[in-house]
Design a protein around this motif. Sequence first.
Motif, PDB file in Angstrom:
ATOM      1  N   SER A 636       0.815  -1.218   0.000  1.00 38.13           N
ATOM      2  CA  SER A 636       0.000   0.000   0.000  1.00 38.13           C
ATOM      3  C   SER A 636       0.849   1.268   0.000  1.00 38.13           C
ATOM      4  N   MET A 637       2.165   1.113  -0.113  1.00 38.11           N
ATOM      5  CA  MET A 637       3.077   2.265  -0.111  1.00 38.11           C
ATOM      6  C   MET A 637       3.126   2.884  -1.501  1.00 38.11           C
ATOM      7  N   VAL A 638       2.345   3.923  -1.706  1.00 39.27           N
ATOM      8  CA  VAL A 638       2.283   4.589  -3.009  1.00 39.27           C
ATOM      9  C   VAL A 638       3.559   5.398  -3.211  1.00 39.27           C
ATOM     10  N   GLN A 639       4.214   5.181  -4.363  1.00 38.67           N
ATOM     11  CA  GLN A 639       5.502   5.821  -4.617  1.00 38.67           C
ATOM     12  C   GLN A 639       5.448   6.907  -5.686  1.00 38.67           C
ATOM     13  N   ARG A 640       4.439   6.872  -6.558  1.00 35.60           N
ATOM     14  CA  ARG A 640       4.311   7.893  -7.593  1.00 35.60           C
ATOM     15  C   ARG A 640       2.833   8.207  -7.821  1.00 35.60           C
ATOM     16  N   ALA A 641       2.573   9.487  -8.071  1.00 39.54           N
ATOM     17  CA  ALA A 641       1.201   9.902  -8.348  1.00 39.54           C
ATOM     18  C   ALA A 641       0.741   9.431  -9.727  1.00 39.54           C
ATOM     19  N   ILE A 642       1.710   9.244 -10.638  1.00 41.12           N
ATOM     20  CA  ILE A 642       1.400   8.784 -11.993  1.00 41.12           C
ATOM     21  C   ILE A 642       2.122   7.463 -12.233  1.00 41.12           C
ATOM     22  N   ASP A 643       1.395   6.464 -12.688  1.00 37.86           N
ATOM     23  CA  ASP A 643       1.991   5.163 -13.009  1.00 37.86           C
ATOM     24  C   ASP A 643       2.760   5.297 -14.321  1.00 37.86           C
ATOM     25  N   PRO A 644       4.083   5.064 -14.318  1.00 36.88           N
ATOM     26  CA  PRO A 644       4.863   5.249 -15.549  1.00 36.88           C
ATOM     27  C   PRO A 644       4.505   4.259 -16.649  1.00 36.88           C
ATOM     28  N   LEU A 645       3.874   3.132 -16.321  1.00 44.03           N
ATOM     29  CA  LEU A 645       3.513   2.150 -17.346  1.00 44.03           C
ATOM     30  C   LEU A 645       2.151   2.431 -17.966  1.00 44.03           C
ATOM     31  N   THR A 646       1.182   2.875 -17.146  1.00 40.71           N
ATOM     32  CA  THR A 646      -0.161   3.112 -17.670  1.00 40.71           C
ATOM     33  C   THR A 646      -0.433   4.584 -17.939  1.00 40.71           C
ATOM     34  N   GLY A 647       0.334   5.461 -17.273  1.00 39.27           N
ATOM     35  CA  GLY A 647       0.064   6.888 -17.382  1.00 39.27           C
ATOM     36  C   GLY A 647      -1.102   7.334 -16.537  1.00 39.27           C
ATOM     37  N   ALA A 648      -1.690   6.423 -15.768  1.00 41.43           N
ATOM     38  CA  ALA A 648      -2.869   6.737 -14.966  1.00 41.43           C
ATOM     39  C   ALA A 648      -2.475   7.412 -13.665  1.00 41.43           C
ATOM     40  N   SER A 649      -3.242   8.412 -13.272  1.00 39.82           N
ATOM     41  CA  SER A 649      -3.066   9.027 -11.962  1.00 39.82           C
ATOM     42  C   SER A 649      -3.847   8.222 -10.932  1.00 39.82           C
ATOM     43  N   ARG A 650      -3.600   8.494  -9.667  1.00 38.09           N
ATOM     44  CA  ARG A 650      -4.181   7.676  -8.605  1.00 38.09           C
ATOM     45  C   ARG A 650      -5.702   7.758  -8.568  1.00 38.09           C
ATOM     46  N   ASP A 651      -6.298   8.830  -9.071  1.00 31.10           N
ATOM     47  CA  ASP A 651      -7.758   8.939  -9.035  1.00 31.10           C
ATOM     48  C   ASP A 651      -8.412   8.494 -10.338  1.00 31.10           C
ATOM     49  N   ASN A 652      -7.609   7.993 -11.272  1.00 27.24           N
ATOM     50  CA  ASN A 652      -8.194   7.536 -12.535  1.00 27.24           C
ATOM     51  C   ASN A 652      -8.976   6.239 -12.351  1.00 27.24           C
ATOM     52  N   ILE A 653     -10.077   6.151 -13.089  1.00 23.98           N
ATOM     53  CA  ILE A 653     -10.893   4.937 -13.138  1.00 23.98           C
ATOM     54  C   ILE A 653     -10.772   4.397 -14.553  1.00 23.98           C
TER      55      ILE A 653
END
Length: 733
Positions: A636-653
């Motif tokens: 559960s340790m979030v390390q980046r606000a944007i996933d470098p593989l998907t480009g999704a931000s943490r609030d993206n659905i």
Amino acid sequence: MGWKPSLWASVIPLDPTERKPNHYAEMLRVAWENRDQLPFAWRILKHGVCDGCALGTTGLRDWTMDGVHLCMVRLELMRLNTAPALDPDRLKDVSSLSGMSSQDLRALGRLPEPMIWRKGEKGFRLVSWAEAYAGAAEKIRLTIPDRLAVYVTSRGMINEHYYAAQKAARIMGTNHVDNSARLCHSASTVAMKRALGYGASTCSYRDWIGTDLIVFFGSNTPSNQPVTMKYLYYARKAGTKVAVVNPYFEPGLQRYWVPSVTESALFGTKFADEWFAVDTGGDLPFFNGVFKILVSEGWVDHDFISRHTVGFEEAKANVEKQDWDLLERESGATRQGMRRFAEMLRDARNGIFVWSMGLTQHAHGVETIEALINVGLARGWVGREKAGLMPIRGHSGVQGGTEVGCAPGLDENQWRRLEEVWGFKLPTFQGLSAAEMVAAAYRGGIDVFWMVGGNFLETLPDPPAAAQALENVSTRIHQDVVLSSMMLLPPKDTVTLFPATTRYESLGGGTETSTERRIIFSPEIPGRRIGSAKPEWEVFGEVAARVRPELADKIRFTSPQQIRDEIGKAIPLYAGIEGLSREGDNFQWGGSRLFADGKFATPDCRALFSAVTPKERRAPKGMFYVSTRRGKQFNSMVQRAIDPLTGASRDNILISREDVERLGIADGDLIRLSSNVGSYCGRARIDEMKPGNLEVHWPEGSCLLSREEIDIASREPDYNAIVRVEKVAEEPH
């Protein structure tokens, strides 16, 4: 749905607009972050066993292939090992920490000394170890044993800590002891033990290279076990085909940049030959449909089945009576798609099934794995070279935790052996699993809750209920290397903090068990130490000795070597662990392949086919399945606000284009998901998702999950939900 690049679509020119992780820039950032302890960090990398996922190393090498074994998961965790001490004054008034994220709390530094916070006080005060030990022991003595619970997470935990914790718990009178594997692969363990006798990978990573087919089910190895992509690269070069069965076609399984392979690092490598889209939770009927085809077409290994298995005819009759309408409806796949998958299996002489929490974290998780095992057994892909069943582990401690007894349920043989080795009677009441401990606390049934690492506010469904449960506990004991939001919940009576050492600081070192069952010695690494932090095994021994002074000599260990000596006697699978004491020492229990002699670890030495039936759980019309996914994070340790593989931000659905068009919303629109538990707002992001399915990040989306949904057989929580989607009006700027 299928996607087919050519087998050698390995290297193609890079589109400058394409999303691509920059591994080298990330490595430089990590180096800068650890600049105050670079020599120490280098010694950890060079000599320690990785505290990230469960692939396992010795220093910078592994046992699968030549070359350097290093990945961003390990590098991102480095700061937990090199961070300076936290200033205890920051905890004198915890209200000053309210609103801080878990990432911000970790950034405050390492816990240096024991601390206690009592009801009515503003925060924590420093205490001596003697006072902390005495206080914890007094609270435990004052409660009855079945109101004491102990939970151990996987945070770099070594086997010696798991073993010492569960022994201490039982000497203090409780069977309520569990580890974090309960939340990820306990369904795999239960199903595999039933069917095969052991709950672990039947093959080694070396078997990947040269196998005909590798299938990933509900797994995202590029994010969670990135070194596997190097293995997969060389498997592809050797001719291996790759298939993905998942509601979402993970971008990293489509294409990945292996940083240690020049051409891949520059241009990226295509990996998946096929994507088989299923609905969330639809894997069981998918497996049954595939099994049904294999049986009807005779694409099974008859000799293997007759010589080494039982229950085939019952399993066959069971799927034969399941109609295709049911299997298609509940899986979300077509009969033709299931046949295409069966044909891939038919055309492969050997293959390996790799799966993760997309299969296990369901209320029917055990049955899903039993259905998967049926397919593997039908093809005879167990006990052979280049074939196997692999529940891949995302954390370096979880494989060994349960195997050395850190679980509430022990079989009769384990029970008798522990009593014989330990020389005292074990408690006899039924132990609670991790989620059940929290549920009991919610009902007011736990007086003392000792938690090593972890954060139930971020790892369990329904976080408000988890918070209420912990606030109901009179005495909470938190043992960890850094702060978490769970520690800051107000005390009903007392909250005690025990500062822990990391794996690399632990006196005398210790061992880890990898996904491939390799028990590896990780030495103590010389370098700076934080305050008076102590290894978990020592703290458990000291408190338990004060709770049961008449048994003090049986629970106090003097060194991890003494613990390994006892594990070697108490845990038959781990016989030989007592000989591991130097860097590089290791062995694989069960050998490189389990059941290579055709004999399974079941009472009759045969593998068991299971008759499993899909549950009708179709989402009502207009509603969606939603699953929880990992981004750039470790547990559960979030390390980046944007996933470098998907480009999704943490609030993206994540949502399909078809669903966006049908709902009349646009990419980026604010939408609300509502389940029968709670609601979650985020922004729609169009991606290669099977229509009717959504994915949200975890733990952010945990508010949608029900704490009542749990797999009865494994007691693993369900991390999925059925939701309604509505567009939310934007606030005017």
